[in-house]
Every structure is written in C-alpha cells, then in structure tokens.
Design a protein around this motif. Structure first.
Motif, PDB file in Angstrom:
ATOM      1  N   ASN A   1      -2.515  12.816  48.493  1.00  0.00           N
ATOM      2  CA  ASN A   1      -1.284  12.380  47.831  1.00  0.00           C
ATOM      3  C   ASN A   1      -1.409  12.292  46.313  1.00  0.00           C
ATOM      4  O   ASN A   1      -0.750  11.481  45.673  1.00  0.00           O
ATOM      5  CB  ASN A   1      -0.810  11.028  48.388  1.00  0.00           C
ATOM      6  N   CYS A   2      -2.263  13.119  45.726  1.00  0.00           N
ATOM      7  CA  CYS A   2      -2.236  13.238  44.261  1.00  0.00           C
ATOM      8  C   CYS A   2      -0.834  13.672  43.835  1.00  0.00           C
ATOM      9  O   CYS A   2      -0.334  13.280  42.787  1.00  0.00           O
ATOM     10  CB  CYS A   2      -3.253  14.269  43.778  1.00  0.00           C
TER      11      CYS A   2
ATOM     12  N   PRO B   1       2.986  27.677  41.239  1.00  0.00           N
ATOM     13  CA  PRO B   1       4.453  27.587  41.302  1.00  0.00           C
ATOM     14  C   PRO B   1       5.061  28.960  41.038  1.00  0.00           C
ATOM     15  O   PRO B   1       4.566  29.702  40.194  1.00  0.00           O
ATOM     16  CB  PRO B   1       4.799  26.589  40.191  1.00  0.00           C
ATOM     17  N   SER B   2       6.102  29.295  41.774  1.00  0.00           N
ATOM     18  CA  SER B   2       6.680  30.631  41.602  1.00  0.00           C
ATOM     19  C   SER B   2       7.610  30.646  40.388  1.00  0.00           C
ATOM     20  O   SER B   2       8.189  29.627  40.050  1.00  0.00           O
ATOM     21  CB  SER B   2       7.456  31.018  42.851  1.00  0.00           C
TER      22      SER B   2
ATOM     23  N   GLY C   1       4.205  17.968  42.749  1.00  0.00           N
ATOM     24  CA  GLY C   1       3.802  18.936  43.779  1.00  0.00           C
ATOM     25  C   GLY C   1       2.895  20.030  43.267  1.00  0.00           C
ATOM     26  O   GLY C   1       1.987  20.470  43.964  1.00  0.00           O
ATOM     27  N   ARG C   2       3.095  20.496  42.035  1.00  0.00           N
ATOM     28  CA  ARG C   2       2.217  21.513  41.446  1.00  0.00           C
ATOM     29  C   ARG C   2       1.506  20.930  40.235  1.00  0.00           C
ATOM     30  O   ARG C   2       1.211  21.622  39.274  1.00  0.00           O
ATOM     31  CB  ARG C   2       3.015  22.749  41.038  1.00  0.00           C
TER      32      ARG C   2
ATOM     33  N   GLY D   1       4.983  13.628  37.436  1.00  0.00           N
ATOM     34  CA  GLY D   1       6.057  12.920  38.114  1.00  0.00           C
ATOM     35  C   GLY D   1       6.064  11.556  37.498  1.00  0.00           C
ATOM     36  O   GLY D   1       6.185  11.414  36.278  1.00  0.00           O
ATOM     37  N   MET D   2       5.813  10.539  38.325  1.00  0.00           N
ATOM     38  CA  MET D   2       5.659   9.206  37.768  1.00  0.00           C
ATOM     39  C   MET D   2       4.325   9.105  37.019  1.00  0.00           C
ATOM     40  O   MET D   2       4.193   8.362  36.068  1.00  0.00           O
ATOM     41  CB  MET D   2       5.819   8.205  38.912  1.00  0.00           C
ATOM     42  N   GLY D   3       3.337   9.928  37.429  1.00  0.00           N
ATOM     43  CA  GLY D   3       2.077  10.022  36.691  1.00  0.00           C
ATOM     44  C   GLY D   3       2.135  11.215  35.745  1.00  0.00           C
ATOM     45  O   GLY D   3       3.072  12.001  35.787  1.00  0.00           O
ATOM     46  N   PRO D   4       1.120  11.347  34.864  1.00  0.00           N
ATOM     47  CA  PRO D   4       1.165  12.415  33.860  1.00  0.00           C
ATOM     48  C   PRO D   4       0.976  13.812  34.466  1.00  0.00           C
ATOM     49  O   PRO D   4       0.386  13.970  35.523  1.00  0.00           O
ATOM     50  CB  PRO D   4       0.010  12.071  32.919  1.00  0.00           C
ATOM     51  N   SER D   5       1.477  14.807  33.764  1.00  0.00           N
ATOM     52  CA  SER D   5       1.275  16.201  34.132  1.00  0.00           C
ATOM     53  C   SER D   5      -0.181  16.575  33.903  1.00  0.00           C
ATOM     54  O   SER D   5      -0.818  16.126  32.954  1.00  0.00           O
ATOM     55  CB  SER D   5       2.172  17.088  33.267  1.00  0.00           C
TER      56      SER D   5
END
Lengths: 163, 343
Positions: free
Chosen positions: A88-89, A162-163, A95-96, A100-104
């Motif tokens: 669940n990272c 990611p596409s 997702g990629r 999200g709520m955490g940093p990219s």
C-alpha cells in the motif's frame, strides 16, 4: 470643448499612457527571470531542490548501506513494483508513485536524498510527517527491490509505467 | 413587505436570537458552562448592549435630522458657527472617550481575572498535554512513571467543578484550542513555545471544541470533545485508560487483531500492551471508548470505522490516514470488531 478643457483631457490621457507603460515594464521585468524560454509550462513554479534537507540539519548522519544488489536489474524492479502495490505504498504515494496525500516519487525533488542508500533509509527508518518506519515489516531484500523500482521511475526500464 | 407581516417577522427574529442563545448547543460561547467562559460571555454581552444603545441613539439622530431639516442654508446656521462646535466636542469626543474608556476598563478587569503570567501558569505541572497535528489532537496525561502516562486522541476528560491546566503544543503548524463553552482561544505553536490554558466546567457534560486557527485543508474536520465527568467517573476513566489494551475475547476479534498487527496499521498506530508501536497516527489503545473517529468528524460506529479504514482519503482528503483497500470483507469486519472491543 474649450482649449483649456482639451489641454486637461490630453494631459490625463498622457498620464494614463505613461503609468501603464511603467506598469507593463515592471510586470515584464518581474516575469522574465533566469529560466530558459519554453521550459515554463513543463516545470512547476518552484525550482527543483538542489540539496536535500535530510532528517536532521548538519552533515549526513545516516547509516551507510552496501550498494543495491538489484541495481539496474529488471527482475528486482518488477518485484519492487509488486511490493509497492502490496504494501500500500500506493495509498499515499499514488498508483504510479506520482503523489497523493504523500509526496510524489516521480519528480526531481528528494527531501531526504535520492541515492540508493538514502532512499533505503527513508523506507526503513521512516520520515517526519507521515512516513512510517518499514524496517520492522520488510526485510532488507524487499526494501532493496523497492529502491530499485523507485529508481527505475521515469526511465525506459520502469515496469508497468503510466500510459 | 406588508404592514401586517412586519411584527410577526420581527417577533420571529427576536425569538430565533433568544433560542440561539439559550438552547445551549455544544459550541455556543453565549451559553457558558465554566467560570472563564462566563467572564468572556459577560464582557461580550456588555459590549453588545453598549453598542446597541449607541447604534439606536445614532440612528434616532439621523432620522430626527432627516425629518427636521428642510429649506435652504439661509434658514440654518452654518456648520461651523461657534455654538455648533460644542456638538463636535460632546458627540465626537467626550461621548466616544466615555464609551470606549468604559469598555476598556471593563475588558481589563475581565482579563485580570485570568491567570496571565508564566510564573502563575507554570508553577505546577499541567495535568493534560494537548499536541496539535494536521488534523487531529493528541492528548496525553503525563505521569511520573512512563508506563502510567495515558496517550489518547481527540477526547479530553476533565473532572467537573475543578480547574484543570492544559499544556498546548503543536507538531507542525499553528493550531488553536477553542472550546467555546469553557474558555476563549489559545494557540498551539510548533517549536519551543508551550502555552497553557486553565479550564473548568461547572457541571458534567460534553463540550465540543474546534481548531480555530486555519491549519490546512482539513482544518474544519479537526474537532475536539471535552467530557466533564463527575470526580469518581473521571478517576475511573483515568484508571481504564491507563491500563494496556485488553486481549480480544472472541475468535473473530482475535482475527481482527492479527489483521491489525500483520497489515500496515501497526506501523503508524500504537496499541499499548501489543507490538503495535507506530508513532505517526493517533494511539488506538482504547479507541472503542471514544465517541468519534477522524478527529470527531465521524461517529465511532461500525460503518464509519470500516469506511475510514478503506476510504479515509475520500472522507478527509490529504489527512495522514491512507486508503487501505486490500482486505477481504471478512478481514475488514474482524478488524472493526477488534477496534470496537478496545474499550
């Protein structure tokens, strides 16, 4: 319109023109910074971080780590991707890994450093503001696979991109 | 508006205002439930009434003038005639000084009743420590022995009828502690600054508070419950909270415990008495005894708990709790049963 009135009206128009010219000059002077032309749309407003801040100020005080056994290895990256989803990272980092709520993890900013050892420490020991210490849950082998996956992001080697 | 409607409407407005003041809803500063809040409410009423009188007098003068002044300037004295200057002296200077001066003195008197100085506030150790996080309240009851220290979240219990000192800190940004029926606002600062607030509730009851310094996108979902208990109930609550978590009684809850420990929950949450020692999120040792979850933005019931575990980011976007969706339905129900059993 009397000549006197006309003079006053002309003066007002002239004043407006001069003032707007000054305003335009100010705006364009502020706008043209030192970033290269054509790059502004692709980058965010903030410049990339040049040096990581690290967990505590001062010189690096993190445990040294051996080199990543899965460095550049496709199998390790793919397994890292599986672990990234399974543990669940994706719940915080997206997702990629785009955030999200955490940093990219896809961008160029690394608050705690982007070397293999620094990423390993961030996973194993946790970081401020929400990153838990995974060292109790994952073994070193699994963490190295995650590091390999994270380092593969934005490279042609990235598994399931990611596409 | 017809004349016939005017009086009923006015009556409804006055009635509504009185109802809002008197019904005692949980966050109404005009229905104080403690001595500090009462002083603030008295000051508020005094200022409100004073300004109401001033407003009515001023509008009366405006209407009187509008009705009276007719004709040309030749019929009236010029504005700067010597005998009109005394209106400026009296109305523009003497009366404002009197009114504002009175309010200033009354306000100073109200403020003097609060413990202000550091020496007074820090003479004894605070009984409760509250640490603000984005976006929840960590609550500690420090004890001499570390294992007796109570750590909980979003819910403070105090004994009714006794003043309690609360120490306020922040781990990230500035928050503000405000339980309107008990006291005014005091900010929580990150870093070395430690603030104090002394609250007292007259009677047992539940008093809600809210973070009142904008602290990020979920600022509005950062609620705090202060439960004032009878002294005996308070002591019983302290004893219950001090105890480590009880082992789950039934097999289903035991399965939930395994889900908690082997999944990711234990990495961020602590449950005293188990191997779960995470320090990122709230302590869950006695989560089943709390009235709310997600900083009291949701009721603590089966549906909310399950929804919070799987979809926290939909309920409270950018909160520190991630969406955790990789459960079987049975595991999720067991997990919720385990959490509810942590009384």
């Amino acid at each position: 319109m009397s000549p006197n009135q006309r003079d006053r009206a002309c003066g007002r128009v002239l004043k407006a023109v001069v003032l707007s010219a000054i305003a335009c000059a100010c705006v364009s002077a502020a706008g043209c910074g030192d970033h290269p032309p054509g790059d502004s749309a692709a980058r965010s407003a903030l410049p990339p971080m040049q040096t990581p801040v690290g967990p505590i100020p001062g010189p690096e005080r993190q445990p040294a780590r051996p080199p990543n056994p899965y460095h550049g290895e496709r199998g390790g990256m793919t397994e890292g991707r599986t672990l990234f989803v399974h543990f669940n990272c994706v719940g915080c980092h997206g997702g990629r890994a785009g955030g999200g709520m955490g940093p990219s993890l896809r961008d160029v900013d690394w608050l705690y450093g982007d070397t293999d050892a620094q990423i390993f420490n961030s996973i194993a020991e946790g970081r401020d503001q929400g990153m838990p210490a995974w060292g109790t849950k994952l073994n070193d082998d699994q963490i190295w696979k995650l590091v390999a996956y994270i380092k593969s992001l934005r490279t042609p080697d990235e598994p399931n991109p990611p596409s | 508006m017809t004349r016939r409607l005017r009086f009923p409407l006015l009556g409804a407005m006055v009635g509504g205002a009185v109802a809002a003041v008197s019904c005692g809803d949980p966050e109404n500063m005009l229905s104080p439930a403690g001595s500090a809040a009462r002083r603030i409410a008295h000051l508020g009423w005094f200022v409100l009434l004073t300004f109401s009188v001033v407003t009515i007098v001023m509008w009366g003068l405006v209407f009187w003038l509008a009705a009276r002044r007719r004709g040309t300037l030749a019929h009236h004295l010029p504005w700067n005639a010597p005998e009109d200057r005394r209106w400026i002296v009296i109305g523009g200077f003497a009366i404002p000084v009197l009114v504002l001066g009175t309010i200033f003195v009354v306000m100073l008197k109200s403020m003097a009743a609060f413990p202000m100085g550091d020496d007074e506030m820090h003479a004894t150790a605070a009984e409760v420590r509250v640490i603000g996080h984005q976006w929840w309240w960590e609550v500690q009851y420090p004890a001499v022995r570390a294992q007796d220290t109570i750590v909980t979240a979003n819910e403070i219990h105090i004994p009714a009828g006794r003043p309690i000192d609360i120490e306020l800190r922040s781990s990230d940004v500035i928050h503000s502690f405000w339980v309107p029926r008990l006291h005014g606002k005091v900010d929580l600062f990150p870093g070395q600054v430690v603030n104090r607030i002394r609250v007292e509730a007259d009677a047992p009851g539940r008093y809600y508070g809210q973070c009142s310094e904008y602290c990020g996108p979920q600022h509005a979902h950062m609620l705090l419950l202060v439960s004032a208990d009878r002294p005996a109930d308070y002591q019983a609550w302290l004893d219950r909270q001090r105890a480590p978590a009880a082992a789950p009684g039934q097999a289903f809850a035991e399965r939930g415990r395994e889900v908690f420990m082997t999944g990711q929950c234990a990495l961020c949450h602590s449950i005293r008495g188990t191997e779960a020692q995470g320090k990122v999120g709230p302590d869950l040792t006695h989560i089943g005894s709390r009235a709310g979850i997600a900083s009291n933005s949701l009721r603590n019931d089966t549906a909310s708990l399950a929804a919070w575990v799987t979809h926290a980011q939909s309920l409270k976007p950018s909160a520190i709790m991630p969406n955790i969706t990789a459960f079987t339905g049975e595991d999720l129900r067991a997990l919720v049963a385990y959490l509810q059993g942590l009384k």
